[in-house]
Design an enzyme around this catalytic site. Structure first.
Site, PDB file in Angstrom:
ATOM      1  N   CYS A 110      22.556   2.084 -24.328  1.00 24.75           N
ATOM      2  CA  CYS A 110      21.704   3.266 -24.472  1.00 24.75           C
ATOM      3  C   CYS A 110      21.560   3.730 -25.925  1.00 24.75           C
ATOM      4  O   CYS A 110      20.445   3.946 -26.409  1.00 24.75           O
ATOM      5  CB  CYS A 110      22.220   4.401 -23.598  1.00 24.75           C
ATOM      6  N   HIS A 122      25.625   9.432 -22.756  1.00 24.45           N
ATOM      7  CA  HIS A 122      24.396   8.700 -22.432  1.00 24.45           C
ATOM      8  C   HIS A 122      23.214   9.374 -23.116  1.00 24.45           C
ATOM      9  O   HIS A 122      23.158  10.607 -23.210  1.00 24.45           O
ATOM     10  CB  HIS A 122      24.161   8.662 -20.925  1.00 24.45           C
ATOM     11  N   HIS A 167      15.487   4.636 -21.020  1.00 19.48           N
ATOM     12  CA  HIS A 167      16.897   4.491 -21.408  1.00 19.48           C
ATOM     13  C   HIS A 167      17.469   3.185 -20.851  1.00 19.48           C
ATOM     14  O   HIS A 167      16.856   2.523 -20.010  1.00 19.48           O
ATOM     15  CB  HIS A 167      17.704   5.687 -20.893  1.00 19.48           C
TER      16      HIS A 167
END
Length: 429
Positions: A32, A85, A97
């Site tokens: 990510c 994240h 993502h």
């Protein structure tokens, strides 16, 4: 300055790329924070490598003020405090993502319960511009700006579809620039050459092909199956290319039954053993039966042509029968009125057939209106040039004058009978 929309567009190119922890390759494997770092780096913006540091870049943005190119952070690991994240906001409440191992780069929605519950904040990165201005370093609330992908979906198609149509692709870019609403988009589209030269069904098919390839493929295959069944039913012999062309016309132009049969009828051909199948075969048999009953000889090519015309809807069996009846009236002028009134030539010839079979001792099945003697009797012309068929008495006498008759038992019996009669008259028997 980099445009947030351009950053989003570059990130989209990594959709489907596998997740690799610590990965930095936008094509072969990424995580990510690696996705964020590598995408921004392409536009000359250097960001830290890990999520925990990236959240400190720029300034905070409230969820209702996010715009394309902003970063969105989440706490997906409750065992560890802080953000773990990150994704790139796309607009319309969605972000792109690299979720986790086993889940490639994808698009998700902030409205999903999972991400709403784990929301940590949004950040605007210095060096990323948007159409809305920012004042004094503070984020200002702006109406959500939709990118090309989002507008394409708003207009009822896909980004891929618009890219496949140069005229519409140019128009879509104008729509993105001006953020056109549906009404304005519709007005401009209806003025394009693409709209004016394609019917509604063609437009729908072309849109489906690019917007939902799986459904389009299933639709076309179903049409091909239907086309094959129609061809078999009609008795047409069609190649796979012709079947595909027919299927495409059925889907793209919504062909009705008449249009379909007109196309299929072009491929009516004799198959194995020189026979026709399906509707064409039934038509051929009916044509031959009718021609036989009317004493008209028809060629195989004529039968084939008429069967094909019948399948195509160019003619009807009634018209074919009427044509054969007209031919019969011309071939047997003495019976023209009767034939046109519905008489059957084979029935008209029946008395002659019985005489010929009896006198020459021939099987009934070997004699019909096509037999030369019967045809000659039906078409005899008088001394004045008018049709004058033989009477049955005249026909019987003519048959008995045939050398073939003299070799029959009937002729022998007749000779014996005449001889006895003569002898009786002489008093000898």
């Amino acid at each position: 300055m980099a445009r947030g929309e351009d950053i989003v567009e570059l990130a989209r190119k990594s959709l489907g790329v596998k997740y690799v922890w610590g990965g930095n390759d936008l094509r072969n494997g990424i995580d990510c924070s690696g996705l964020v770092q590598q995408v921004y780096r392409r536009y000359g913006i250097e960001l830290p490598r890990v999520t925990y540091d990236q959240i400190n870049v720029g300034y905070s943005v409230q969820p209702n003020k996010l715009r394309p190119g902003d970063l969105v952070f989440f706490d997906t690991d409750r065992k560890r405090g802080g953000p773990d994240h990150v994704g790139i906001y796309m607009g319309g409440g969605r972000f792109i993502h690299a979720p986790r191992p086993g889940s490639p780069v994808k698009i998700s929605s902030l409205s999903e319960g999972y991400y709403m519950d784990r929301w940590m904040g949004g950040r605007r990165v210095p060096g990323v511009a948007a159409d809305a201005a920012s004042g004094g370093g503070e984020a200002v609330e702006v109406a959500p700006r939709l990118d090309a992908h989002e507008l394409a979906e708003t207009y009822g198609a896909s980004y891929a579809f618009f890219k496949s149509q140069p005229e519409l692709w140019k128009l879509l870019n104008q729509a993105v620039e001006g953020q056109w609403d549906d009404a304005k988009w519709s007005a401009h589209v209806k003025n394009t050459k693409w709209w004016k030269t394609n019917s509604e069904t063609v437009r729908q098919a072309k849109t489906l092909e690019k917007t939902d390839p799986a459904t389009y493929k299933a639709t076309m295959e179903a049409a091909r199956v239907a086309a094959r069944q129609i061809a078999v039913k009609a008795g047409a012999i069609m190649s796979e290319k012709n079947i595909s062309n027919l299927a495409r016309n059925m889907v793209y132009y919504n062909w009705n039954e008449q249009q379909v049969m007109n196309y299929v009828g072009q491929y009516i051909e004799f198959g194995k053993n020189h026979v026709l199948g399906g509707m064409a075969g039934q038509a051929a048999r009916e044509i031959k039966r009718e021609a036989y009953s009317l004493g008209v000889q028809v060629s195989e090519q004529s039968v084939l042509n008429n069967a094909a015309y019948l399948v195509r809807g160019v003619t009807t069996m009634e018209k074919i029968q009427a044509s054969l009846r007209q031919q019969a009236a011309g071939l047997y002028p003495a019976f023209a009125d009767q034939i046109e009134a519905g008489a059957n030539v084979q029935q008209l010839a029946e008395p002659y057939r019985q005489v010929l079979a009896q006198e020459l001792q021939l099987p009934d099945t070997d004699i019909d209106a096509f037999s030369p003697r019967i045809k000659q009797a039906l078409n005899r012309v008088g001394s004045d040039g008018t049709p004058r068929p033989m009477t049955l008495t005249e026909f019987t006498d003519a048959v008995r004058n045939d050398p073939q008759w003299r070799r029959t038992t009937a002729a022998a019996d007749r000779a014996v009978g005449i001889g006895r009669q003569v002898l009786a008259q002489m008093g000898l028997v």
